[in-house]
Scaffold this motif. Structure first.
Motif, PDB file in Angstrom:
ATOM      1  N   ASP A   1       2.516 -20.244   1.153  1.00 33.63           N
ATOM      2  CA  ASP A   1       3.232 -21.203   0.303  1.00 33.63           C
ATOM      3  C   ASP A   1       3.570 -22.427   1.144  1.00 33.63           C
TER       4      ASP A   1
ATOM      5  N   GLU B   1       8.787 -18.846   9.094  1.00 33.35           N
ATOM      6  CA  GLU B   1       8.809 -17.448   8.661  1.00 33.35           C
ATOM      7  C   GLU B   1      10.136 -16.842   9.117  1.00 33.35           C
ATOM      8  N   MET B   2      10.268 -15.516   9.090  1.00 27.09           N
ATOM      9  CA  MET B   2      11.592 -14.938   9.268  1.00 27.09           C
ATOM     10  C   MET B   2      11.695 -13.914  10.409  1.00 27.09           C
TER      11      MET B   2
ATOM     12  N   ALA C   1       3.425 -16.983   6.124  1.00 22.56           N
ATOM     13  CA  ALA C   1       4.389 -18.016   6.506  1.00 22.56           C
ATOM     14  C   ALA C   1       4.333 -19.145   5.493  1.00 22.56           C
ATOM     15  N   GLY C   2       5.400 -19.928   5.479  1.00 22.56           N
ATOM     16  CA  GLY C   2       5.412 -21.129   4.647  1.00 22.56           C
ATOM     17  C   GLY C   2       4.930 -22.312   5.484  1.00 22.56           C
TER      18      GLY C   2
ATOM     19  N   PHE D   1       4.003 -16.923  -3.187  1.00 22.16           N
ATOM     20  CA  PHE D   1       4.145 -15.898  -2.171  1.00 22.16           C
ATOM     21  C   PHE D   1       3.687 -14.522  -2.658  1.00 22.16           C
TER      22      PHE D   1
ATOM     23  N   ARG E   1      16.128 -17.230   6.495  1.00 24.54           N
ATOM     24  CA  ARG E   1      16.123 -17.870   5.181  1.00 24.54           C
ATOM     25  C   ARG E   1      14.702 -17.919   4.663  1.00 24.54           C
ATOM     26  N   PHE E   2      14.510 -17.564   3.405  1.00 30.59           N
ATOM     27  CA  PHE E   2      13.236 -17.838   2.761  1.00 30.59           C
ATOM     28  C   PHE E   2      13.340 -19.275   2.252  1.00 30.59           C
ATOM     29  N   VAL E   3      12.551 -20.155   2.785  1.00 34.69           N
ATOM     30  CA  VAL E   3      12.684 -21.584   2.464  1.00 34.69           C
ATOM     31  C   VAL E   3      11.910 -21.884   1.185  1.00 34.69           C
TER      32      VAL E   3
END
Ligand code: ADE
Length: 254
Positions: free
Chosen positions: A221, A196-197, A78-79, A231, A170-172
């Motif tokens: 990240d 995350e997604m 996850a970001g 990532f 969305r990948f932020v």
């Protein structure tokens, strides 16, 4: 014996688990590969969620309908959103929200129409076991990851956080987007630790079927401009090993 599904987002995270599987059998279903077998004394099904909410929901539905799993556990990356959530930390989701869901003005922003709620909770018992497993794994980090990797990725101070995880398609990877996403959630009373997604989609499917669900994510990240570079390397070098170490302990606790 009960059956546990282990969902991974990426093949790098799943490879080590497949290698350890006893009596493995591969089943193709819904355009996906599912691996059945035994892992650390448990009957398990390993699957890739795939990326994004719809793909993850399909995988989760297949796990329940076709493989009749009793619980689903998600390990992935996850970001980090909250300032204290750093690369190398773990985030244990207490609940999930879809940050890109907005059916307002029909229902308030973030609310899932016809469910009357914005958040789906993780299963408390699974979370207790995941927290025990992650705490144990962290205590011996240099032993299984190697002292070099711990130093290279500055994991000496790595922490385990518990809280809300935001999912969306969305990948932020832009700081402004990450800040806006957090600010919008906060304006509606939600403080998200990580983005995350897939998690919220799997949580919703599990709620529909009454199947316990929990997710633990390694922060790969900070959901900013360096996210892509961080990532790819991070998943390969660290996240896959985290998932293995935590799951080995978790499965023995069931
Ligand atoms: N998974 C890992 N990092 C992420 C990010 N920055 N955005 C969305 N999903 C992620």
């Amino acid at each position: 014996m009960t059956r546990t599904a282990i969902l991974s987002a990426l093949i790098d995270e799943q490879r080590g688990l497949i290698a350890q599987l006893e009596h493995p059998s591969e089943v193709q279903h819904a355009g996906r590969r599912f691996w059945c077998g035994h892992l650390h004394g448990q009957d398990v099904v390993l699957a890739l969620s795939r990326i994004g909410k719809v793909a993850a929901a399909t995988t989760a539905t297949a796990l329940v309908e076709k493989f009749q799993v009793d619980r689903i556990v998600f390990t992935g990356v996850a970001g980090g959103l909250a300032p204290e959530v750093r690369v190398g930390d773990l985030v244990l989701a207490t609940d999930f929200i879809q940050h890109d869901l907005d059916a307002s003005p029909i229902v308030p922003r973030y609310e899932v129409p016809l469910y009357g709620r914005t958040r789906f909770a993780a299963d408390a018992t699974l979370n207790t076991h995941l927290l025990d497993a992650a705490t144990g794994a962290f205590a011996t980090l240099p032993q299984w990851l190697g002292a070099d990797a711990v130093q290279r990725h500055a994991l000496g101070q790595a922490r385990i956080h518990q809280g809300l995880v935001a999912s969306g398609d969305r990948f932020v990877s832009v700081l402004g987007e990450s800040q806006r996403l957090q600010a919008d959630l906060l304006a509606h009373g939600h403080t998200a630790l990580a983005v995350e997604m897939e998690g919220a989609a799997v949580a919703q499917v599990c709620c529909d079927y009454g199947v316990p669900f929990a997710a633990i994510r390694t922060v790969s990240d900070r959901a900013d401009a360096t996210a892509h570079a961080d990532f790819t390397q991070f998943v390969r070098d660290v996240a896959s090993h985290y998932a293995e170490a935590v799951l080995a302990r978790f499965l023995r606790l069931l």
